[in-house]
Scaffold this motif. Structure first.
Motif, short mmCIF file in Angstrom:
data_model
loop_
_atom_site.label_atom_id
_atom_site.label_comp_id
_atom_site.label_asym_id
_atom_site.label_seq_id
_atom_site.Cartn_x
_atom_site.Cartn_y
_atom_site.Cartn_z
N ALA A 1 39.57 42.22 44.14
CA ALA A 1 38.24 41.60 44.32
C ALA A 1 37.75 42.06 46.01
CB ALA A 1 38.33 40.14 44.25
N GLU A 2 38.59 42.14 46.62
CA GLU A 2 37.87 42.59 48.13
C GLU A 2 37.47 43.99 47.58
OE1 GLU A 2 40.69 43.15 51.61
OE2 GLU A 2 41.87 41.64 50.50
N VAL A 3 37.87 44.98 46.97
CA VAL A 3 37.28 46.18 46.67
C VAL A 3 35.88 46.01 45.89
CG1 VAL A 3 37.57 48.62 45.56
CG2 VAL A 3 39.48 47.46 46.89
N LEU A 4 36.08 45.28 44.77
CA LEU A 4 35.10 45.42 43.60
C LEU A 4 33.87 44.35 43.93
CD1 LEU A 4 37.49 44.99 40.50
CD2 LEU A 4 36.08 47.04 41.25
N ARG A 5 34.12 43.42 45.08
CA ARG A 5 32.81 42.77 45.39
C ARG A 5 31.58 43.45 45.63
NH1 ARG A 5 35.34 39.66 48.16
NH2 ARG A 5 35.45 37.74 46.74
N GLY A 6 30.46 43.17 44.60
CA GLY A 6 29.25 43.92 45.07
C GLY A 6 29.27 45.24 44.56
N ALA B 1 42.63 32.02 40.74
CA ALA B 1 41.61 33.15 41.01
C ALA B 1 40.39 32.69 40.34
CB ALA B 1 42.11 34.54 40.27
N GLU B 2 40.47 31.98 39.43
CA GLU B 2 39.16 31.33 38.85
C GLU B 2 38.56 30.28 39.81
OE1 GLU B 2 36.36 32.36 36.71
OE2 GLU B 2 37.85 32.06 35.16
N ARG B 3 39.39 29.67 40.21
CA ARG B 3 38.70 28.48 41.25
C ARG B 3 38.24 29.16 42.60
NH1 ARG B 3 43.15 25.40 39.34
NH2 ARG B 3 44.50 26.49 40.67
N GLU B 4 38.79 30.29 42.94
CA GLU B 4 38.33 30.93 44.23
C GLU B 4 37.21 31.80 43.96
OE1 GLU B 4 41.65 33.42 45.83
OE2 GLU B 4 42.81 31.44 46.28
N GLY B 5 36.85 31.91 42.74
CA GLY B 5 35.59 32.98 42.60
C GLY B 5 36.06 34.31 42.14
N VAL B 6 37.71 34.78 42.37
CA VAL B 6 38.07 36.12 42.30
C VAL B 6 37.94 36.73 41.12
CG1 VAL B 6 40.14 37.34 42.37
CG2 VAL B 6 39.73 35.93 44.07
N LEU B 7 37.90 36.02 39.88
CA LEU B 7 37.83 36.41 38.46
C LEU B 7 36.38 36.73 38.18
CD1 LEU B 7 40.25 34.62 36.22
CD2 LEU B 7 40.75 36.84 37.56
N GLU B 8 35.65 35.87 38.77
CA GLU B 8 33.88 36.13 38.85
C GLU B 8 33.72 37.40 39.22
OE1 GLU B 8 30.37 35.74 37.12
OE2 GLU B 8 32.27 34.68 36.44
N VAL B 9 34.19 37.69 40.23
CA VAL B 9 34.08 39.05 41.02
C VAL B 9 34.40 40.16 40.28
CG1 VAL B 9 34.67 40.58 43.03
CG2 VAL B 9 34.17 38.14 43.49
N LEU B 10 35.64 40.04 39.51
CA LEU B 10 36.20 41.08 38.81
C LEU B 10 35.25 41.10 37.61
CD1 LEU B 10 39.97 40.49 38.78
CD2 LEU B 10 38.62 41.73 40.54
N ARG B 11 35.03 40.18 36.82
CA ARG B 11 33.99 40.17 35.78
C ARG B 11 32.74 41.08 35.95
NH1 ARG B 11 36.69 35.04 34.05
NH2 ARG B 11 35.20 33.99 35.36
N GLN B 12 32.11 40.51 36.90
CA GLN B 12 30.64 41.00 37.33
C GLN B 12 30.85 42.50 37.80
OE1 GLN B 12 27.82 39.83 37.78
NE2 GLN B 12 28.51 37.82 36.92
N ALA B 13 31.94 43.09 38.02
CA ALA B 13 32.45 44.31 38.24
C ALA B 13 32.52 45.22 37.01
CB ALA B 13 33.28 44.54 39.22
#
Length: 419
Positions: free
Chosen positions: A311-316, A338-350
């Motif tokens: 997620a660090e890499v994929l954000r945005g 990871a879902e609670r932290e918003g990490v999976l959403e970052v991955l999906r958005q990417a």
């Protein structure tokens, strides 16, 4: 005389004050773990033929992770055997389709410092991250364990891997392991005990220590050990094992039979080329190699910490056109956090496609990659034919590097993206 952590753990299991490398001793087993592939379908008929019973059901853990979700009739048959046998035996510790055994078992508090454990899987050394002696055994040895609760072992020598300084941003435990395997080869551990130590190791979170211990198998060790400390204690308290005493479980000064030193601050992200984890070198050596798929999965590459790295890499950012990014969280616990932290959403958005929490492509069951595809993967192994047809080319890397490569469309150094 001084004793290594490995010797102390075996001495306790053997009921001895001390043991020395080379001795053969009989140990009492604290935990026996197996999964749908390695367990009931092999053990059940042998136990029935012998008319034997399990020595202590409270010390047996069964995990369904290799053939789930069931993709074909063969998988359905294997999983059905496991489920029916678990019901027949009234096993108290059964984890069905909630993640990979090497992650699920410690997450339920089954592995603690000082224990002597065995697993029906080559990556069972993962338990060594908690200061337990844990290694993989075959079905015949497991039959002996589940009927007697005992196993003989030859006391190993200890090879100490000391990592000084701290890892730089974008570099992880997976890079440490690939660097060691690249340097020493897949028989570098010589089926002895490899202990990881030094400032960089002490700074690692538990999921990262688990990666080190896990991939001791690729280094050719019997066990991979990290001395437990406050980090271990805190993690176990959060996973159902409070009040653990880690003080007795460390190596005495000068007890290692062999020692190698590394400068963690100078380590670059690593990539291992097909078809061996030993084909490892700096990611820059492989930069520009076009890929068609990127996979973040397995017990070495999709724990919560790995998902955060990605997620660090994929954000945005977005995955490059023509590249599939597949993500299979190592367990439901890791997935949900990871879902609670918003990490999976970052991955999906990417642009990532989410897969079930199971061994999946890594183990070669069910899904696989296509012929002639080039893949970069956070898994532990890239042997020919393991994750697809023989022409499928799999490169190994950390979750950082896999994510960066998915964005670039080719193998890339994650430090360049993070910068």
């Amino acid at each position: 005389m001084s004793m290594s952590l490995a010797c102390k753990l075996i001495a306790r299991a053997a009921g001895r004050e001390r043991v020395t490398p080379g001795e053969i001793v009989t140990c009492q087993v604290d935990l026996a773990m197996f999964h749908d592939s390695s367990g009931p379908r092999r053990l059940a008929p042998m136990l029935q033929q012998l008319g034997a019973a399990i020595w202590d059901k409270s010390k047996v853990v069964l995990v369904m992770d290799h053939y789930v979700p069931e993709r074909n009739e063969d998988a359905r048959r294997i999983v059905r055997i496991a489920r029916e046998w678990a019901r027949e035996q009234d096993l108290p510790h059964v984890y069905d389709s909630i993640g990979i055994c090497h992650v699920v078992v410690p997450q339920h508090g089954h592995i603690r410092p000082g224990m002597f454990c065995v697993g029906g899987d080559s990556h069972s050394p993962t338990g060594g991250a908690f200061g337990a002696y844990m290694f993989g055994i075959g079905a015949t040895e497991m039959l002996g364990v589940v009927t007697t609760g005992e196993l003989w072992v030859q006391v190993p020598q200890t090879i100490r891997m000391r990592w000084d300084q701290r890892l730089p941003p974008g570099v992880s435990a997976k890079d440490m392991m690939l660097a060691m395997i690249g340097r020493f080869g897949m028989n570098g551990g010589r089926y002895q005990a490899v202990e990881y130590a030094g400032e960089a190791v002490r700074e690692l979170a538990m999921p990262e220590r688990m990666t080190l211990a896990n991939m001791s198998a690729e280094l050719g060790a019997q066990v991979g050990l990290v001395a437990p400390d406050e980090v271990t204690q805190e993690w176990l308290e959060a996973h159902g094992a409070p009040g653990v005493d880690f003080a007795p479980w460390s190596s005495d000064e000068g007890s290692a039979d062999e020692e190698h030193g590394f400068d963690a601050s100078a380590l670059a992200p690593q990539v291992a080329a097909p078809f061996s984890p030993a084909n490892a070198g700096p990611a820059g050596d492989f930069a520009g190699t076009a890929i068609q798929a990127a996979y973040i999965g397995a017990c070495t590459g999709a724990k919560l910490q790995d998902l955060r790295f990605a997620a660090e890499v994929l954000r945005g950012r977005r995955v490059a056109r023509g590249v599939r990014l597949l993500v299979a969280p190592a367990s439901h616990e890791d997935r949900d956090e990871a879902e609670r932290e918003g990490v999976l959403e970052v991955l999906r958005q990417a642009g990532a496609q989410m897969l079930p929490s199971a061994c999946g492509v890594c183990a070669g069951y069910g899904d696989s990659f296509a012929a002639d595809e080039t893949v970069i993967s956070s898994t532990a192994r890239n042997f020919k034919g393991r994750m697809g047809p023989p022409s499928t080319r799999v490169y190994l890397a950390s979750a950082y590097t896999v994510a960066a490569s998915a964005v670039a469309g080719c193998i890339a150094d994650p430090r360049e993206v993070l910068a």
